[in-house]
Design a protein around this motif. Structure first.
Motif, PDB file in Angstrom:
ATOM      1  N   HIS A 107      67.259  27.926  68.010  1.00 13.06           N
ATOM      2  CA  HIS A 107      67.011  26.500  68.239  1.00 13.06           C
ATOM      3  C   HIS A 107      66.522  26.259  69.664  1.00 13.06           C
ATOM      4  O   HIS A 107      65.537  25.539  69.887  1.00 13.06           O
ATOM      5  N   MET A 120      62.890  27.509  70.127  1.00 12.02           N
ATOM      6  CA  MET A 120      61.889  26.680  69.454  1.00 12.02           C
ATOM      7  C   MET A 120      61.675  25.344  70.162  1.00 12.02           C
ATOM      8  O   MET A 120      60.545  24.855  70.256  1.00 12.02           O
ATOM      9  N   SER A 131      58.024  24.392  71.746  1.00 15.49           N
ATOM     10  CA  SER A 131      57.324  23.187  71.310  1.00 15.49           C
ATOM     11  C   SER A 131      56.976  22.301  72.499  1.00 15.49           C
ATOM     12  O   SER A 131      55.858  21.785  72.611  1.00 15.49           O
ATOM     13  N   HIS A 148      67.450  16.675  66.042  1.00 13.53           N
ATOM     14  CA  HIS A 148      67.151  17.910  65.300  1.00 13.53           C
ATOM     15  C   HIS A 148      65.712  18.262  65.593  1.00 13.53           C
ATOM     16  O   HIS A 148      64.840  17.389  65.597  1.00 13.53           O
ATOM     17  N   GLN A 158      63.460  20.536  64.039  1.00 12.88           N
ATOM     18  CA  GLN A 158      62.482  20.744  62.973  1.00 12.88           C
ATOM     19  C   GLN A 158      62.593  19.674  61.893  1.00 12.88           C
ATOM     20  O   GLN A 158      63.645  19.071  61.712  1.00 12.88           O
ATOM     21  N   GLN A 159      61.504  19.483  61.177  1.00  8.07           N
ATOM     22  CA  GLN A 159      61.562  18.612  60.004  1.00  8.07           C
ATOM     23  C   GLN A 159      62.378  19.302  58.925  1.00  8.07           C
ATOM     24  O   GLN A 159      62.095  20.439  58.555  1.00  8.07           O
ATOM     25  N   ASP A 196      63.483  20.620  55.453  1.00  7.54           N
ATOM     26  CA  ASP A 196      62.665  20.843  54.265  1.00  7.54           C
ATOM     27  C   ASP A 196      63.238  20.066  53.084  1.00  7.54           C
ATOM     28  O   ASP A 196      64.311  19.459  53.171  1.00  7.54           O
ATOM     29  N   SER A 199      59.641  11.657  61.988  1.00 11.49           N
ATOM     30  CA  SER A 199      59.864  11.997  63.393  1.00 11.49           C
ATOM     31  C   SER A 199      59.774  10.734  64.237  1.00 11.49           C
ATOM     32  O   SER A 199      58.886   9.907  64.035  1.00 11.49           O
ATOM     33  N   ARG A 234      64.745  12.733  64.969  1.00 12.67           N
ATOM     34  CA  ARG A 234      64.206  12.403  63.666  1.00 12.67           C
ATOM     35  C   ARG A 234      64.934  11.189  63.095  1.00 12.67           C
ATOM     36  O   ARG A 234      65.981  10.787  63.612  1.00 12.67           O
TER      37      ARG A 234
END
Length: 875
Positions: free
Chosen positions: A350, A353, A357, A595, A597-598, A600, A682, A688
């Motif tokens: 985490h 990433m 980003s 958070h 990431q989106q 899934d 987002s 998010r």
């Protein structure tokens, strides 16, 4: 044999544990109960309430190794990091504490024993400073410990008196300094501790908290005398490992070697040292803060992280490295510190990433911004000025995301200063523009200037809405403004907007008037009911206040659902998920959460399933008041930014959720009925948003979906279980038709292009094609451009069109022979022409496109293009 950093840390904790201290884990970098701090910046932060007497002493002795970040306010080391060998944004603080147990003698004896017996520092290298009036400490150091008087120095309040704040606990302190020797010092005969030459380095600060300072500055003895010590870990490691620089210890060298591997540059090269120090320091601050739940953003501690990261990205370019680099260092950091700090290990992916980003996002604009900055430097030099003007610095900040302190740093390197007054003026103007004039500000409308009509005297705004939805109560005061009325009551069942929950509506009435309450808000400690008169005029001193129960229940469904939603998100996505904002109304709920990431599709399905499972299990929703510290210790979630008193309301859904919350809730989760997520999106980097319906609103949503689905089945004349394949077939057929249309358009364009080229002006054997094309879309204009490019054997073309969105489209085509022989390039040409229509564009040497906003100037632009091309072609 050289002591490793991990052994130095371990030795410290084992020593104090053997001396009866409770070893307390490092607190997270986010201060949970201190809104005055952005980050934990000292070992004593987590014990602050003990010193202030707000909570009972849990143990008489404690010790810890505390993670700290100092990048804001009084302790702002950010701009010093990298310039020297000892400043850091992130560091570890070794500390031991006595809460009414041992005092000066015990603290001094243990400190001396640890550093001379266990760390084996030579006594003749150690100097002591004490507060100028602290004879007691001086006697202990000299008589008890045996430090010669000439190595015990007295200093004033600046150096040897510690205060928690302007008022509150305070006391003298004594510091242990290490002497690197005369060869490391200056030429002063009396060079000694606190000289700025670097010969002496403070190792350990022992604070004796024995006074309380009141508002007048008077000191009084505290009944409980305490000890608070702090020793910088990185500095201690450097001394014990025989290094002059903290960055040359085994804390930093693995990171530095990794930077060398990535950039192919050497740390030994003096030109590179600052950049290496910045990168190896900054990745630590970023990784630990993100692991503790902070994310880069545009405000608060998130903005601090963004500044740190962008400063790191800028210094990577000093090493000639333009790709993201900080995230590539996180693996090395985890390898060296993950065992000591498991949170770093558990959230390694985490952390990496998030940093990657953010680096990629900033990297896209950094190089452009650096180029613009160089233009500003050149501009200043041409003007014979030493100033980068505020409006220019603001453009760097607003357009390219440059923190202004980064601009200041680069300006300083070029011998310039930034016009901060002008910058702040631009910033204030932007903030003023961004405020919405239509926002309803209760504070403004009911400030001290308003003429309240007092009806009865006494206390007001006692909220009884947790227990009741209606009450007969006293009217304390009111105020009328145009068609609105503002009322304040002695007691009220109306919930005032707070914590994301909207205010209640309903009715207030008596025999004189009836008022529809449209909203309820707080101003200070007062609850204000805002609405309109339906009947009569305000009169009487007793009223009936009645909340709209159906609306209140709908709000409660959504509020209790946000607690279930947070539980489900943390279970599915991880414990790093925290509430970042919310809106709880009667019609829907909105929940913002941290958070990266989106989620899934499967994760969202599981979140929705977990919430509905908790609804079907019909858990009791218990509400009670508890002591704040006890509630947090018991696991209740509390969030930074919320204001909590010593007593807090805890909403507990047993086995599911436990949060501090002042909102209105259901009694059982089953009363929610159902929960449907209808949107996930987002909001910002690392934040998010989920929007959902509950209860009857969820039922209405499903019913509408069912109706729409049924209509779709009828329109498409298919069976319900075949509708997906039918839609896919229609989409494929549509794509095929679009391809046919494009082909036909190309043929038509090709036919028309023949005529345009045939009628164009010739210079020698080359064509000059300038024409307005009667098309309404950019795609059609580009089709003409492609056709020209294909059929034009030698020449230049500029095509323009007035598009349906009330803008201008432009295309430039230059054949390769013209580029080579005459130096005319489509990219340069389109930029010049587009200026005439207040536009911009670009492309390659042979093909370029642009857009513009001044449709009325298209003819002028094409005339300019024709004259310019004729001139260039006949030269």
């Amino acid at each position: 044999m050289m002591m490793r950093a991990e052994d130095i840390r371990k030795t410290f904790l084992e020593f104090f544990e053997a001396n009866g201290h409770v070893i307390v884990p490092s607190a997270p970098l986010l201060p949970r109960d201190d809104p005055t701090l952005l980050f934990i910046n000292a070992g004593m932060n987590q014990f602050k309430d003990i010193f202030l007497g707000k909570i009972d002493v849990p143990y008489p002795r404690a010790a810890s190794v505390q993670k700290c970040i100092r990048v804001s306010g009084k302790h702002n080391d950010l701009e010093e990091v990298g310039k020297d060998t000892y400043h850091h944004t992130f560091f570890e603080m070794l500390g031991n504490w006595s809460f009414g147990d041992y005092f000066k003698e015990g603290a001094i004896e243990m400190a001396w024993e640890l550093i001379t017996k266990h760390y084996r520092l030579p006594e003749d290298r150690l100097w002591i400073t004490i507060y100028k009036d602290d004879d007691e400490a001086g006697v202990i150091w000299n008589k008890k410990i045996g430090v010669p008087k000439e190595r015990i120095l007295r200093f004033g309040e600046k150096d040897n008196f510690w205060e928690m704040g302007e008022v509150g606990p305070c006391g003298p302190c004594t510091e242990i300094h290490y002497d690197f020797g005369e060869e490391a010092g200056c030429d002063k005969v009396d060079c000694r501790p606190n000289c700025t030459c670097g010969r002496f380095v403070e190792i350990w600060n022992l604070v004796f908290i024995q006074y309380n300072r009141d508002e007048t500055g008077k000191l009084t003895e505290l009944p409980m005398k305490s000890v608070d010590t702090g020793m910088g870990f990185e500095r201690l490691v450097a001394i014990l490992q025989g290094k002059k620089s903290n960055y040359e210890t085994d804390i930093f060298m693995p990171l530095i070697r990794k930077i060398e591997e990535i950039t192919l540059k050497s740390f030994e090269d003096n030109e590179n040292k600052v950049a290496f120090r910045v990168l190896s320091d900054h990745v630590r601050a970023l990784a630990f803060a993100i692991a503790d739940g902070v994310l880069p953003s545009n405000e608060g501690r998130g903005y601090v992280l963004r500044r740190i990261l962008r400063r790191g990205a800028r210094f990577s370019r000093k090493l000639g490295y333009h790709d993201p680099i900080l995230y590539k260092l996180t693996g090395t950091l985890v390898d060296t510190m993950g065992d000591t700090y498991p949170e770093l290990l558990n959230k390694a992916e985490h952390v990496s990433m998030v940093i990657q980003s953010e680096e990629e996002r900033f990297g896209e604009t950094l190089d452009t911004g650096l180029e613009l900055f160089e233009q500003l430097v050149e501009k200043a030099r041409k003007e014979d000025s030493q100033v980068i003007w505020g409006e220019d610095a603001f453009k760097l900040y607003d357009t390219y995301g440059f923190p202004v302190d980064l601009t200041q740093l680069m300006a300083d390197e070029n011998g310039l200063v930034v016009d901060m007054k002008g910058f702040n003026h631009c910033l204030d103007e932007q903030r003023t523009r961004s405020r919405t004039a239509s926002q309803f500000e209760v504070k403004h409308e009911m400030g001290k200037d308003q003429k309240w009509k007092i009806i009865s005297e006494g206390g007001n705004s006692d909220f009884v809405g947790y227990e009741r939805n209606s009450i007969d109560t006293k009217l304390r005061k009111y105020y009328e403004d145009d068609d609105r009325v503002f009322l304040v009551l002695e007691k009220t069942p109306f919930y005032a907007e707070s914590g994301g929950q909207v205010g209640d509506t309903g009715e207030i009435h008596n025999k004189y008037f009836k008022m529809a309450v449209r909203d309820t808000k707080k101003t200070g400690e007062e609850i204000v009911h805002i609405g309109e008169l339906l009947e009569g005029r305000i009169g009487g001193d007793t009223v009936s206040a009645v909340v709209d129960e159906g609306r209140r229940l709908a709000i409660a469904r959504n509020h209790t659902s946000t607690h279930l939603l947070q539980y489900a998100l943390r279970k599915v996505l991880g414990d790093h998920v925290q509430q970042s904002g919310s809106h709880v109304g009667p019609d829907r709920l909105r929940f913002d959460y941290t958070h990266f990431q989106q989620p899934d599709k499967e994760e969202l399905v599981e979140v929705e399933r977990l919430v509905n499972e908790a609804i079907l299990q019909n858990h009791p929703v218990a509400k009670c008041e508890e002591n704040y510290s006890e509630a947090v210790k018991s696991g209740a979630l509390a969030f930074f930014g919320e204001k909590y008193g010593s007593k807090v309301r805890v909403v507990n859904i047993e086995g599911v959720s436990r949060e501090l919350c002042g909102g209105t809730h259901l009694d059982y989760t089953g009363q929610i009925g159902s929960f449907i997520i209808y949107s996930e999106s987002s909001v910002a980097a690392g934040v998010r948003r989920i929007e959902a319906y509950t209860g009857f609103n969820a039922l209405d949503y499903l019913q509408k979906f069912k109706d729409d689905y049924s209509q779709l089945v009828n329109i498409l004349k298919t069976k319900p279980d075949e509708i997906r394949n039918r839609v896919l077939a229609i989409l494929e057929e549509n794509k095929s038709l679009e391809r046919e249309i494009e082909s036909l358009q190309a043929q038509i364009a090709g036919n028309e292009v023949d005529d345009i080229i045939k009628d164009s002006e010739m210079v020698e054997d080359s064509h000059i094609v300038v024409a307005e094309i009667p098309v309404d879309s950019r795609d059609k204009l580009l089709a003409f451009g492609d056709a020209i490019k294909e059929k034009l054997t030698s020449g230049v073309a500029v095509l323009g069109a007035k598009l349906t969105d009330n803008s201008v489209g432009l295309v430039a085509v230059v054949t390769q022979d013209i580029v080579e022989k005459r130096g005319i390039k489509a990219n340069d040409l389109i930029k010049k022409v587009s200026e005439k229509v207040d536009g911009s564009g670009g492309g390659r040497d042979t093909f370029a496109q642009a857009g513009g906003s001044k449709v009325e100037n298209l003819n002028e632009a094409l005339e300019y293009a024709k004259k310019h091309l004729v001139h260039e072609m006949v030269k």
